[in-house]
Design a protein around this motif. Sequence first.
Motif, PDB file in Angstrom:
ATOM      1  N   LEU A   1      29.891 -16.188  50.307  1.00  0.00           N
ATOM      2  CA  LEU A   1      28.578 -16.399  49.671  1.00  0.00           C
ATOM      3  C   LEU A   1      27.441 -15.636  50.338  1.00  0.00           C
ATOM      4  CD1 LEU A   1      28.632 -20.215  48.766  1.00  0.00           C
ATOM      5  CD2 LEU A   1      29.299 -18.254  47.373  1.00  0.00           C
ATOM      6  N   PHE A   2      27.711 -14.941  51.434  1.00  0.00           N
ATOM      7  CA  PHE A   2      26.629 -14.145  52.051  1.00  0.00           C
ATOM      8  C   PHE A   2      26.145 -13.107  51.027  1.00  0.00           C
ATOM      9  CE2 PHE A   2      28.425 -15.849  55.892  1.00  0.00           C
ATOM     10  CZ  PHE A   2      27.374 -15.867  56.801  1.00  0.00           C
ATOM     11  N   PRO A   3      24.835 -13.042  50.804  1.00  0.00           N
ATOM     12  CA  PRO A   3      24.328 -11.992  49.911  1.00  0.00           C
ATOM     13  C   PRO A   3      24.701 -10.610  50.450  1.00  0.00           C
ATOM     14  CG  PRO A   3      22.631 -13.635  50.318  1.00  0.00           C
ATOM     15  CD  PRO A   3      23.768 -13.937  51.257  1.00  0.00           C
ATOM     16  N   ARG A   4      24.949  -9.676  49.514  1.00  0.00           N
ATOM     17  CA  ARG A   4      25.264  -8.306  49.953  1.00  0.00           C
ATOM     18  C   ARG A   4      24.009  -7.628  50.483  1.00  0.00           C
ATOM     19  NH1 ARG A   4      30.483  -7.002  48.259  1.00  0.00           N
ATOM     20  NH2 ARG A   4      31.418  -8.986  47.696  1.00  0.00           N
ATOM     21  N   PHE A   5      22.900  -7.941  49.853  1.00  0.00           N
ATOM     22  CA  PHE A   5      21.626  -7.468  50.398  1.00  0.00           C
ATOM     23  C   PHE A   5      20.577  -8.531  50.146  1.00  0.00           C
ATOM     24  CE2 PHE A   5      21.527  -5.798  46.017  1.00  0.00           C
ATOM     25  CZ  PHE A   5      20.291  -6.266  45.583  1.00  0.00           C
ATOM     26  N   SER A   6      19.543  -8.523  50.983  1.00  0.00           N
ATOM     27  CA  SER A   6      18.380  -9.373  50.738  1.00  0.00           C
ATOM     28  C   SER A   6      17.127  -8.564  51.000  1.00  0.00           C
ATOM     29  CB  SER A   6      18.422 -10.627  51.627  1.00  0.00           C
ATOM     30  OG  SER A   6      19.325 -11.572  51.080  1.00  0.00           O
ATOM     31  N   ILE A   7      16.282  -8.534  50.003  1.00  0.00           N
ATOM     32  CA  ILE A   7      15.010  -7.834  50.107  1.00  0.00           C
ATOM     33  C   ILE A   7      13.972  -8.836  50.586  1.00  0.00           C
ATOM     34  CG2 ILE A   7      13.172  -6.775  48.730  1.00  0.00           C
ATOM     35  CD1 ILE A   7      15.429  -5.507  47.009  1.00  0.00           C
ATOM     36  N   LEU A   8      13.382  -8.550  51.729  1.00  0.00           N
ATOM     37  CA  LEU A   8      12.355  -9.435  52.305  1.00  0.00           C
ATOM     38  C   LEU A   8      11.035  -8.664  52.329  1.00  0.00           C
ATOM     39  CD1 LEU A   8      14.994 -10.874  53.185  1.00  0.00           C
ATOM     40  CD2 LEU A   8      13.904 -11.356  55.360  1.00  0.00           C
ATOM     41  N   ASP A   9      10.246  -8.884  51.321  1.00  0.00           N
ATOM     42  CA  ASP A   9       8.964  -8.200  51.218  1.00  0.00           C
ATOM     43  C   ASP A   9       7.869  -9.257  51.388  1.00  0.00           C
ATOM     44  OD1 ASP A   9       6.628  -6.916  50.399  1.00  0.00           O
ATOM     45  OD2 ASP A   9       7.675  -5.681  48.906  1.00  0.00           O
ATOM     46  N   PRO A  10       7.249  -9.304  52.569  1.00  0.00           N
ATOM     47  CA  PRO A  10       6.296 -10.386  52.845  1.00  0.00           C
ATOM     48  C   PRO A  10       5.143 -10.436  51.847  1.00  0.00           C
ATOM     49  CG  PRO A  10       6.752  -9.133  54.855  1.00  0.00           C
ATOM     50  CD  PRO A  10       7.367  -8.382  53.716  1.00  0.00           C
ATOM     51  N   THR A  11       4.810  -9.319  51.235  1.00  0.00           N
ATOM     52  CA  THR A  11       3.692  -9.329  50.277  1.00  0.00           C
ATOM     53  C   THR A  11       4.010 -10.214  49.072  1.00  0.00           C
ATOM     54  OG1 THR A  11       4.429  -7.370  49.032  1.00  0.00           O
ATOM     55  CG2 THR A  11       3.048  -6.972  50.956  1.00  0.00           C
ATOM     56  N   LEU A  12       5.300 -10.431  48.802  1.00  0.00           N
ATOM     57  CA  LEU A  12       5.678 -11.299  47.682  1.00  0.00           C
ATOM     58  C   LEU A  12       5.312 -12.750  47.952  1.00  0.00           C
ATOM     59  CD1 LEU A  12       9.223  -9.907  46.733  1.00  0.00           C
ATOM     60  CD2 LEU A  12       6.987  -9.241  45.808  1.00  0.00           C
ATOM     61  N   THR A  13       5.055 -13.080  49.220  1.00  0.00           N
ATOM     62  CA  THR A  13       4.732 -14.479  49.555  1.00  0.00           C
ATOM     63  C   THR A  13       3.228 -14.730  49.606  1.00  0.00           C
ATOM     64  OG1 THR A  13       4.759 -14.153  51.970  1.00  0.00           O
ATOM     65  CG2 THR A  13       6.856 -14.660  50.919  1.00  0.00           C
ATOM     66  N   TYR A  14       2.422 -13.691  49.375  1.00  0.00           N
ATOM     67  CA  TYR A  14       0.964 -13.890  49.407  1.00  0.00           C
ATOM     68  C   TYR A  14       0.523 -14.921  48.372  1.00  0.00           C
ATOM     69  CZ  TYR A  14       0.453  -9.585  52.246  1.00  0.00           C
ATOM     70  OH  TYR A  14       0.519  -8.627  53.222  1.00  0.00           O
ATOM     71  N   SER A  15       1.255 -14.977  47.254  1.00  0.00           N
ATOM     72  CA  SER A  15       0.848 -15.860  46.159  1.00  0.00           C
ATOM     73  C   SER A  15       1.432 -17.262  46.271  1.00  0.00           C
ATOM     74  CB  SER A  15       1.274 -15.237  44.831  1.00  0.00           C
ATOM     75  OG  SER A  15       2.679 -15.021  44.842  1.00  0.00           O
ATOM     76  N   VAL A  16       2.181 -17.533  47.330  1.00  0.00           N
ATOM     77  CA  VAL A  16       2.764 -18.870  47.484  1.00  0.00           C
ATOM     78  C   VAL A  16       1.631 -19.876  47.705  1.00  0.00           C
ATOM     79  CG1 VAL A  16       4.208 -20.319  48.965  1.00  0.00           C
ATOM     80  CG2 VAL A  16       4.943 -17.992  48.393  1.00  0.00           C
ATOM     81  N   PRO A  17       1.604 -20.954  46.919  1.00  0.00           N
ATOM     82  CA  PRO A  17       0.529 -21.939  47.068  1.00  0.00           C
ATOM     83  C   PRO A  17       0.564 -22.608  48.438  1.00  0.00           C
ATOM     84  CG  PRO A  17       1.870 -22.390  45.112  1.00  0.00           C
ATOM     85  CD  PRO A  17       2.567 -21.321  45.878  1.00  0.00           C
ATOM     86  N   ARG A  18      -0.577 -23.194  48.760  1.00  0.00           N
ATOM     87  CA  ARG A  18      -0.749 -23.830  50.062  1.00  0.00           C
ATOM     88  C   ARG A  18       0.356 -24.837  50.394  1.00  0.00           C
ATOM     89  NH1 ARG A  18      -5.050 -24.809  53.659  1.00  0.00           N
ATOM     90  NH2 ARG A  18      -4.524 -26.570  54.980  1.00  0.00           N
ATOM     91  N   ASN A  19       0.627 -25.739  49.471  1.00  0.00           N
ATOM     92  CA  ASN A  19       1.598 -26.794  49.804  1.00  0.00           C
ATOM     93  C   ASN A  19       3.005 -26.228  49.997  1.00  0.00           C
ATOM     94  OD1 ASN A  19       2.051 -26.319  47.083  1.00  0.00           O
ATOM     95  ND2 ASN A  19       2.517 -28.474  46.623  1.00  0.00           N
ATOM     96  N   GLN A  20       3.334 -25.213  49.214  1.00  0.00           N
ATOM     97  CA  GLN A  20       4.668 -24.617  49.394  1.00  0.00           C
ATOM     98  C   GLN A  20       4.757 -23.828  50.692  1.00  0.00           C
ATOM     99  OE1 GLN A  20       6.849 -22.705  46.215  1.00  0.00           O
ATOM    100  NE2 GLN A  20       5.672 -23.808  44.686  1.00  0.00           N
ATOM    101  N   THR A  21       3.647 -23.265  51.114  1.00  0.00           N
ATOM    102  CA  THR A  21       3.636 -22.576  52.415  1.00  0.00           C
ATOM    103  C   THR A  21       3.877 -23.595  53.528  1.00  0.00           C
ATOM    104  OG1 THR A  21       2.105 -20.899  51.577  1.00  0.00           O
ATOM    105  CG2 THR A  21       2.243 -21.145  53.968  1.00  0.00           C
ATOM    106  N   VAL A  22       3.233 -24.739  53.394  1.00  0.00           N
ATOM    107  CA  VAL A  22       3.421 -25.810  54.381  1.00  0.00           C
ATOM    108  C   VAL A  22       4.862 -26.300  54.374  1.00  0.00           C
ATOM    109  CG1 VAL A  22       2.809 -28.198  54.940  1.00  0.00           C
ATOM    110  CG2 VAL A  22       1.010 -26.534  54.356  1.00  0.00           C
ATOM    111  N   TYR A  23       5.355 -26.657  53.193  1.00  0.00           N
ATOM    112  CA  TYR A  23       6.712 -27.212  53.119  1.00  0.00           C
ATOM    113  C   TYR A  23       7.760 -26.184  53.553  1.00  0.00           C
ATOM    114  CZ  TYR A  23       4.553 -30.948  50.317  1.00  0.00           C
ATOM    115  OH  TYR A  23       3.769 -31.980  49.877  1.00  0.00           O
TER     116      TYR A  23
END
Lengths: 388, 388
Positions: B168-190
């Motif tokens: 089940l290990f992904p073959r690749f994972s794209i980690l682009d921190p800019t995609l998390t800029y829009s994460v709401p406050r509570n989800q950032t906390v959780y």
Amino acid sequence: MNSFQFHNPTRIVFGEGAADRIGELTSSFGKKVLLVYGGGSIKKTGLYDRAVKQLNDAGITFYELPGIEPNPRLSTVNKGIGICRDNGVEFILAIGGGSVIDASKAIAAGVLYEGDVWDFFTDKAVIQQAMPIGTVLTLAATGSEMNGSTVISNWEEKLKRGAGSPHLFPRFSILDPTLTYSVPRNQTVYGSIDIMSHVFEQYFSLTENTPLQERFCESILQTVIENIEPALANPNDAAARANLMWCGTMALNGGQISLGMVNDWASHGIEHEISAIYDIPHGAGLAVVFPNWMRYVYKQRPGRFAQYATRVWGIDPAGKSEDELALAGIQATRDFYTRIGAEARLADFGIGDDQLDRMAEEAVRYGPIGNFKRLEKDDVREILRMCL
Amino acid sequence: MNSFQFHNPTRIVFGEGAADRIGELTSSFGKKVLLVYGGGSIKKTGLYDRAVKQLNDAGITFYELPGIEPNPRLSTVNKGIGICRDNGVEFILAIGGGSVIDASKAIAAGVLYEGDVWDFFTDKAVIQQAMPIGTVLTLAATGSEMNGSTVISNWEEKLKRGAGSPHLFPRFSILDPTLTYSVPRNQTVYGSIDIMSHVFEQYFSLTENTPLQERFCESILQTVIENIEPALANPNDAAARANLMWCGTMALNGGQISLGMVNDWASHGIEHEISAIYDIPHGAGLAVVFPNWMRYVYKQRPGRFAQYATRVWGIDPAGKSEDELALAGIQATRDFYTRIGAEARLADFGIGDDQLDRMAEEAVRYGPIGNFKRLEKDDVREILRMCL
């Protein structure tokens, strides 16, 4: 933190008794194997017989390349390439420390290349493929067991150069700390300093915003420092040997602890020039070079050196300027190396100043080295002079 | 340190702009792809359009499975399995957080299995193969982007269970921190609490002689703690978002930070029972459960909790007993969670005591849970009661 890619496919099999899986793991990759090892210590310890029995039991035909030098030589690599080609070898099994593993990687790349394998070390060619290799590590130091790098010495030309490729990652690495119980005192010291040096090359960086990476680096440094003396006091200290072994692998497994950081590697470059001419142990050379490199470059980012002093050595920052703190951390490094028995000067190896110019010249053969501070020939010569 | 094996073949592509490589990376695995995503936030942010354009440009035919729930459901997984089978899908691309990735992993395993995919979550069957998957992470939390685990909720039976496999290990994972800029406050906390909780499950262990592993754990905890509030204050803080994202991946990438340590995972088991019934966010549940679990179990090894207090929270040990220090560290955790806005009690979600017995019963359905302290049904009920 810079952008990065990371992929480390090496399978680690760690623990007491892991060396009983040599036959099983090897046989999944081939039935014709080149067994590569060093100066015979594996025969003294019984590891050779243990491996041979497992290979025989697994129905594996193996050819041998013994006698890998501490600074493995191109001539020996070429001998290995010849054995592989003549016998249709399918897999290379390296049993030893960094030298044995590095030689095996060079052989693995060279077998499938029509030109001179040295081309990979002079940037004349890029490694496009390699035979699969596996390793059984007998010395905590190199990191080569879980990365794609190799360093080879061309003795005729007195050059020591590195090469790397994703194709060179070992398919498996057996890390059995009990195999390191028999490592002599000086090699335990040099190996541990090698580990710390690998971390230094990554940790002393100008890249901004890398708090996790810095802490990972500090974690390894602290753990190595804590475990060297117990391992020296009792070579069979299972806990200390296991910790040193795992630190060695984590310190240089494809740069995982410092992903997104610009690494330095100037000190390794300088040390390579020393051991290319004088054939001293790599870790011994690093013990001399690194504290002097630190003194020469720390003003590039004294804050990182101050952090090193407080977090790694526990030096109280109260009443000290950043520079004083930085220098105290550097001195603590040197004092520790001296305490565990590492030489402080090139003179301790009978090395004088007659080759300084040549070494400096060779170190910058492809341009300035290092990233924390770019070192020109004059810088390298000055650092070497400080090492005398 | 115990013996261990480690192999993590996931390729990480990290950094600003990494999401521009979706098409290129996906097309190397197949031309018929299932695109899995959640509730539509990727449409709002434009990531959906960006991905679709790349897939089209790469000549990829794709089918869509939108609407993965925050606690991904078995029924949705089965829907995905059906789409894959009906259309000869070759590769699964998960764009989202842990729920989307976990659902994709379950689909990947289920497609190639003749029986009911739920069998893998009830230990009736072992995952022997899986379709390849790739991920584009949009939330720093899960670790699922670089490990072989998945957690699925069977809503009909009110059960939430995990499964894992090297396949089940992904073959690749794209980690682009800019995609998390829009994460709401509570989800950032959780999400951040989820990361810390993953570390806790590994760090609070009875295994002896794991100094490097402990420091790696502490490194992640300190870095998360430092970066949450900057990310909350400025959601576009590039440094904080990058650090949180990398911490999330390193916290749970096949157990690398805690190799050779026995992990606990009781708190996750308890939280799974809460969210299986009440469907609260995983990180929110963990924020309630963990400090109470800590108080309930710390006497098993107060020294580890004292170390946590001093090293992670910087609490001065002077004049404190080991127990006092341990409790101060636990209280610091709770205070911090409260300060960043995480709920302290189940009552904050309107949850009363009426299902305590059922949750405790389910948590130990396959026997006692946890390894730091083995928890029987009565222990779980008591911890849940402390959470009310």
